[in-house]
Design a protein around this motif. Structure first.
Motif, PDB file in Angstrom:
ATOM      1  N   LEU A   1       2.222  -3.810   5.763  1.00  0.00           N
ATOM      2  CA  LEU A   1       3.494  -4.275   5.180  1.00  0.00           C
ATOM      3  C   LEU A   1       3.742  -5.772   5.385  1.00  0.00           C
ATOM      4  CD1 LEU A   1       5.622  -1.217   6.337  1.00  0.00           C
ATOM      5  CD2 LEU A   1       5.050  -1.787   3.983  1.00  0.00           C
ATOM      6  N   CYS A   2       2.714  -6.559   5.165  1.00  0.00           N
ATOM      7  CA  CYS A   2       2.910  -8.010   5.319  1.00  0.00           C
ATOM      8  C   CYS A   2       1.997  -8.795   4.383  1.00  0.00           C
ATOM      9  CB  CYS A   2       2.626  -8.421   6.758  1.00  0.00           C
ATOM     10  SG  CYS A   2       0.921  -8.181   7.204  1.00  0.00           S
ATOM     11  N   GLU A   3       2.356 -10.045   4.205  1.00  0.00           N
ATOM     12  CA  GLU A   3       1.524 -10.965   3.430  1.00  0.00           C
ATOM     13  C   GLU A   3       1.358 -12.230   4.260  1.00  0.00           C
ATOM     14  OE1 GLU A   3       2.640 -11.525  -0.766  1.00  0.00           O
ATOM     15  OE2 GLU A   3       3.815  -9.686  -0.525  1.00  0.00           O
TER      16      GLU A   3
ATOM     17  N   ASN B   1      -5.831  -5.315  -0.466  1.00  0.00           N
ATOM     18  CA  ASN B   1      -5.943  -3.901  -0.113  1.00  0.00           C
ATOM     19  C   ASN B   1      -6.657  -3.106  -1.205  1.00  0.00           C
ATOM     20  OD1 ASN B   1      -5.555  -1.708   1.505  1.00  0.00           O
ATOM     21  ND2 ASN B   1      -3.414  -1.365   0.893  1.00  0.00           N
TER      22      ASN B   1
ATOM     23  N   LYS C   1      -0.300  -5.443   2.171  1.00  0.00           N
ATOM     24  CA  LYS C   1       1.119  -5.422   1.767  1.00  0.00           C
ATOM     25  C   LYS C   1       1.728  -4.028   1.925  1.00  0.00           C
ATOM     26  CE  LYS C   1       0.838  -6.883  -2.520  1.00  0.00           C
ATOM     27  NZ  LYS C   1       1.308  -7.267  -3.847  1.00  0.00           N
ATOM     28  N   ASP C   2       0.852  -3.027   1.983  1.00  0.00           N
ATOM     29  CA  ASP C   2       1.308  -1.635   1.885  1.00  0.00           C
ATOM     30  C   ASP C   2       1.350  -0.941   3.243  1.00  0.00           C
ATOM     31  OD1 ASP C   2       0.747  -1.735  -1.185  1.00  0.00           O
ATOM     32  OD2 ASP C   2      -1.048  -2.431  -0.164  1.00  0.00           O
TER      33      ASP C   2
ATOM     34  N   THR D   1       4.131 -12.603   7.124  1.00  0.00           N
ATOM     35  CA  THR D   1       5.559 -12.455   6.841  1.00  0.00           C
ATOM     36  C   THR D   1       6.252 -11.587   7.908  1.00  0.00           C
ATOM     37  OG1 THR D   1       4.902 -10.730   5.296  1.00  0.00           O
ATOM     38  CG2 THR D   1       5.558 -12.841   4.341  1.00  0.00           C
TER      39      THR D   1
ATOM     40  N   THR E   1      -7.818 -10.473  -3.227  1.00  0.00           N
ATOM     41  CA  THR E   1      -6.497 -10.209  -3.794  1.00  0.00           C
ATOM     42  C   THR E   1      -6.520 -10.097  -5.317  1.00  0.00           C
ATOM     43  OG1 THR E   1      -6.224 -12.577  -3.380  1.00  0.00           O
ATOM     44  CG2 THR E   1      -5.030 -11.108  -1.940  1.00  0.00           C
TER      45      THR E   1
END
Ligand SMILES: Cc1cc2nc3c(=O)[nH]c(=O)nc-3n(C[C@H](O)[C@H](O)[C@H](O)COP(=O)(O)OP(=O)(O)OC[C@H]3O[C@@H](n4cnc5c(N)ncnc54)[C@H](O)[C@@H]3O)c2cc1C
Ligand SMILES: NC(=O)C1=CN([C@@H]2O[C@H](COP(=O)(O)OP(=O)(O)OC[C@H]3O[C@@H](n4cnc5c(N)ncnc54)[C@H](OP(=O)(O)O)[C@@H]3O)[C@@H](O)[C@H]2O)C=CC1
Length: 501
Positions: free
Chosen positions: A258-260, A153, A174-175, A304, A318
């Motif tokens: 909100l995931c990886e 991100n 992730k956010d 996830t 990343t």
């Protein structure tokens, strides 16, 4: 014909990126009668051209990839050796190159940059983008792709999702909001409509960057780039590339927040699991009827959040890890938490007579309250230049003050075709909770955010042609008490510059 490595050289710089080249240039100017040795693993060097000091701390420049002979022509006392350094024996003040040669130095500056910190490193369907070779490899694979996944991100992900056309992009972050390394949720909200809009506009005028992108194909199927040590790309790296997939639409970006990535499956493995395990999730795009014909993909990622997406390949955007490996063995370097060589306020590492600059180093001095390290082109240049100044001072036994460029974090760039200026603690990084934010936003035109603490301006994000950068830079630098101005600080009808001139 590349020059042979001399047996000894007073000043040796390792790395032909912006940090190393700037450092070597400065040393060459300071010591015109000394040979400056630049040892680099890449066949080309990066040169800063058309340098312009826009304001006290904001700078603009073009970046050119050049053959090393051009650098030697400009600076006849710089000798470029095209070879990787494979070992350092700091006790003996010696470096050893890949081609079996060695050289004794008096002062050494390590500017070997960083490499992509890949998730699932070694998986043939995960690739990173760092240098012209990996960017070319990415372009070649994109040309055959219908759907790719982008993970991360930060800067590269932001640029990719906007630039890619004709290919569906699944963007896993992730956010809660896009662009976490540069923006808060408000700025992200301002930018999002650009991702869904057709790309009709032509790019705003930008710094020219000249890259040569020679082909670099590898074995069939695999997309990951070979582990080479090229110089990092930088502003406008995608300008010369054709970032287009096989489809006719411009943007089609699906964001998974909100995931990886939890797991990656190759096609065969995925199909096998689907057959043998009833509870195994289906490709999520099928669930959404995006591909009702059950398209088969070379690779699948399980997130996830439980969703699974198939795609042609995955870009891991990343972050980076400093290239310290060849220098560590037998040498007592202190490393930062991010794995970089710790440097003090004179760019000196923890090992005698060894300096470091650019992406390889971790700034470990007590910084000004409105500066932070970010692995950026601008800082690579500043650090390379300042490291050379420190080497000169050390050599001549002089004292030196911290360079002014480290007083204030200042970065100008471009995202989603908007000019973006970031100043100071633009995201309130490290500030106590008593800070306040002030906002001004005109949809599609500009987004202005300032970070205030105790009436003082600590940082700002300026998106669009706001023309506020110089004024805000001054306000952050002089830490004037602005309480009396209240909201007028961002009132577009008030000519704020008149207040403070
Ligand atoms: C895709 C992409 C886009 C970017 N966009 C921007 C941007 O828009 N704005 C911005 O400010 N920054 C941007 N950056 C970041 C910027 O490019 C880097 O921060 C900067 O180039 C770092 O410069 P450097 O000289 O420290 O390292 P590098 O440019 O990585 O140079 C390192 C040099 O060291 C050499 N080397 C490595 N190991 C050895 C060894 N063992 N022996 C000898 N030589 C060695 C390499 O060959 C290379 O010449 C971007 C980065 C990427 C990957
Ligand atoms: N215009 C510009 O100024 C540009 C600058 N650059 C620079 O180039 C360098 C490389 O860019 P980039 O790779 O984008 O690096 P960045 O450091 O900018 O961003 C990395 C992103 O990946 C996230 N991340 C890290 N680990 C994982 C993981 N395991 N799973 C999912 N997400 C993860 C990070 O989240 P978190 O922060 O939470 O760890 C962050 O959002 C950076 O130094 C960047 O600043 C690149 C392109 C453009």
């Amino acid at each position: 014909m590349a020059a042979p490595l001399p047996a000894r050289s007073r000043f040796v710089v390792v790395g032909g990126g912006i940090a190393g080249v700037t450092c070597a240039e400065r040393l060459a100017t300071e010591f015109p009668s000394e040979d400056i040795l630049l040892v680099t693993a890449s066949p080309v060097i990066k040169a800063v051209t058309n340098f312009k000091q826009v304001s006290k701390t904001l700078v603009e420049f073009d970046v050119e990839e050049q053959p090393s002979t051009m650098l030697e022509k400009r600076y006849p006392n710089i000798k470029v050796i095209e070879s990787g350094v494979k070992q350092l024996k700091s006790q003996e003040h010696k470096i050893f190159t890949e081609d079996g040669k060695q050289c004794i130095y008096e002062k050494l500056c390590l500017c070997a940059g960083a490499k992509p910190k890949l998730i699932f490193e070694g998986n043939p369907y995960v690739l990173g983008i760092r240098d012209t070779d990996s960017a070319q490899a990415f372009q070649n694979h994109l040309a055959k792709a219908k759907r790719i996944a982008v993970v991360g991100n930060g800067g590269i992900a932001l640029e990719l999702v906007y630039e890619i056309e004709g290919c569906e992009v699944i963007w896993a972050i992730k956010d809660k909001a896009i662009g976490n390394t540069f923006f808060d949720a408000g700025a992200a909200e301002f930018l999002i409509p650009k991702l869904t809009a057709e790309k009709l506009e032509t790019a705003i005028a930008c710094k020219r960057t000249k890259y040569t992108t020679e082909g670099s194909e590898k074995e069939e199927g695999s997309v990951a780039a070979a582990d080479k040590l090229g110089t990092a790309l930088g502003p406008d790296w995608h300008e010369g590339l054709h970032l287009k997939g096989t489809k006719e639409f411009s943007h089609k970006v699906h964001i998974e927040k909100l995931c990886e990535i939890k797991k990656i499956y190759l096609q065969q493995e995925f199909r096998q699991l689907q057959k043998t395990s009833l509870s195994f999730p289906k490709d999520n795009s099928d669930n959404q009827n995006a591909h009702p014909d059950e398209e088969l993909w070379p690779v699948y990622m399980e997130l996830t959040n439980g969703k699974i997406y198939g795609c042609d390949f995955i870009v891991s955007a990343t972050g980076v890890v400093p290239n310290v490996k060849p220098f560590l063995d037998g040498n007592n370097f202190a490393l930062g938490e991010d794995g970089g060589l710790k440097v003090d306020k004179h760019m000196h590492s923890s090992v005698a007579d060894i300096y470091a600059a650019g992406d390889i180093c971790t700034a470990s001095w007590e910084p000004s309250q409105v500066w932070q390290q970010m692995r950026l082109w601008t800082q690579a240049r500043q650090m390379g230049w300042y490291a050379a100044k420190c080497i000169v001072a050390d050599f001549l036994g002089e004292t030196i003050d911290m360079d002014f460029s480290f007083e204030l974090f200042a970065h100008v760039t471009k995202f989603f075709n908007y000019k973006v200026v970031l100043l100071g603690k633009y995201n309130a990084q490290g500030l106590d909770l008593d800070h306040e934010l002030m906002l001004r936003c005109t949809k599609g035109q500009e987004y202005v955010k300032v970070v205030m603490q105790n009436g003082r301006m600590m940082g700002a994000v300026l998106i669009g042609e706001t023309d506020l950068e110089e004024t805000f830079e001054n306000l952050i630098l002089n830490q004037m008490d602005l309480s009396a101005y209240g909201e007028d600080l961002l009132n577009p009808n008030v000519d704020i510059e008149d207040y403070f001139d």
